[in-house]
Design an enzyme around this catalytic site. Structure first.
Site, PDB file in Angstrom:
ATOM      1  N   TYR A  43       0.842  -1.196   0.000  1.00 12.23           N
ATOM      2  CA  TYR A  43       0.000   0.000   0.000  1.00 12.23           C
ATOM      3  C   TYR A  43       0.879   1.249   0.000  1.00 12.23           C
ATOM      4  CZ  TYR A  43      -3.169   3.607   1.716  1.00 12.23           C
ATOM      5  OH  TYR A  43      -3.881   4.782   1.873  1.00 12.23           O
ATOM      6  N   ASP A  81     -10.428   8.992   6.557  1.00 13.15           N
ATOM      7  CA  ASP A  81      -9.127   9.642   6.404  1.00 13.15           C
ATOM      8  C   ASP A  81      -9.318  11.141   6.307  1.00 13.15           C
ATOM      9  OD1 ASP A  81      -6.563  10.460   5.791  1.00 13.15           O
ATOM     10  OD2 ASP A  81      -6.290   9.068   4.137  1.00 13.15           O
TER      11      ASP A  81
END
Length: 127
Positions: free
Chosen positions: A13, A37
């Site tokens: 990632y 986020d």
């Protein structure tokens, strides 16, 4: 759940964020994944919303990313990692220090991602 697989997926990632590979990032997520986020903002549910988030954020800036410590894997398919993302923030070069916490499904896909950071975790970098 294979803890080494989770460790590799989280490291991958970061590599994909560093490369700006949005399609690669999306390939790590389950279809019904949820992201926050940063934590405290409205959750984004499903690949369409998550794709829009990455394309409108990461896709519009030249960012680099790196792990700043080891991935910590729990035995229940959850893990956390510290990372730094270097990017332009309000027109200035900055580093964002974040801790991502992810939960994985039984196929090793990200089921949820929570990014812990706030304005105190953004530091200006010299040009």
């Amino acid at each position: 759940m294979d803890t080494q697989l989770i460790r590799r997926r989280m490291a991958r990632y970061v590599e994909m964020v560093d490369a700006g590979d949005i399609d690669g990032i999306l390939g790590l997520y389950a279809d019904d994944a949820v992201i926050e986020d940063p934590v405290g903002t409205p959750a984004l549910v499903g690949l369409q919303a998550i794709a829009r988030f990455y394309r409108e954020g990461l896709g519009r800036t030249e960012a680099s990313a790196q792990l700043t410590g080891p991935v910590r894997v729990a035995g229940n398919g959850c893990a956390a990692m510290p990372m730094r993302v270097d990017l332009m923030w309000n027109g200035e070069p900055c580093s964002l220090h974040v801790i991502d916490v992810m939960e994985f499904d039984d196929k090793g896909r990200i089921r949820s991602m929570k990014a812990y950071w706030g304005e105190l975790n953004v530091e200006r970098r010299p040009e």
